[in-house]
Design an enzyme around this catalytic site. Structure first.
Site, PDB file in Angstrom:
ATOM      1  CB  SER A   1      -0.829  -0.059   1.057  1.00  0.00           C
ATOM      2  OG  SER A   1      -1.737   1.020   1.235  1.00  0.00           O
ATOM      3  CG  ASP A   2       3.018   4.966  -1.697  1.00  0.00           C
ATOM      4  OD1 ASP A   2       4.211   4.526  -1.126  1.00  0.00           O
ATOM      5  OD2 ASP A   2       2.738   5.789  -2.237  1.00  0.00           O
ATOM      6  CB  THR A   3      -1.180   6.812   1.955  1.00  0.00           C
ATOM      7  OG1 THR A   3      -1.586   5.587   2.215  1.00  0.00           O
ATOM      8  CG2 THR A   3      -2.151   8.024   2.134  1.00  0.00           C
TER       9      THR A   3
END
Length: 192
Positions: free
Chosen positions: A69-71
């Site tokens: 995941s990457d925000t």
């Protein structure tokens, strides 16, 4: 038995994933993140989450699910990542002050079961509205240290929540892990 691996060292992502799985391992990717400047922010977040998941997938074996995941925070099509220093954190928070920005969280799930690999990539977009911040509020928050390891220089789950007037979208995706999206994908894959 399928092994579950979170490709992250983030305590927030770990805590959120614990709502879905009791037994999983956290292995952070150390691979350098590479992006194509021509991609839009949604695709960029997806590509970065894929890179993390693929890196850990390539280092592990057997029946497994790897979650990457990457925000990122986006204002006026400009991506705000983690600040390099206090000055950059101040600049980011000042830019977000009194405005609505986008938080996009890319998600990649890679499974291997009985030698068959599947990869699912997606992203979740939310809108976050900040109250107008004074320089003193910004400086006090920066001195707490909280902004320094967070996209956009704030955490909605920590002290930064006092600056948020409204969130339209997935609160948990803004925190860094779209729990509902993972649940739905894992349900469809018969993992849950």
């Amino acid at each position: 038995m399928m092994k579950i691996i979170l490709a992250s060292k983030s305590p927030r992502r770990k805590e959120l994933l614990e709502t879905l799985f009791k037994d999983f391992e956290c292995i952070p990717s150390t691979k350098e993140e590479k992006t194509n400047k021509k991609l839009n922010y949604k695709k960029t977040a997806e590509v970065l989450s894929e890179q993390k998941a693929e890196d850990i997938f390539s280092q592990t074996f057997g029946d497994r699910l790897v979650i990457g995941s990457d925000t990122m925070v986006v204002l006026h099509n400009r991506i705000y990542g983690k600040p390099k220093d206090k000055k950059e954190a101040f600049y980011m928070l000042k830019a977000l002050s009194g405005k609505t920005h986008i938080v996009v969280t890319g998600l990649c799930l890679i499974t291997e079961e009985n030698g068959i690999k599947q990869k699912i990539s997606t992203s979740v977009v939310s809108k976050v509205t900040f109250k107008k911040l004074s320089d003193d509020e910004i400086n006090s928050y920066i001195e707490s240290g909280e902004p320094m390891d967070k996209a956009g220089s704030y955490g909605c789950q920590g002290m930064g929540k006092k600056f948020i007037k409204k969130i339209n979208g997935d609160f948990f995706a803004v925190m860094g892990l779209p729990v509902n999206k993972i649940y739905e994908i894992c349900k469809n894959l018969s993992i849950i």
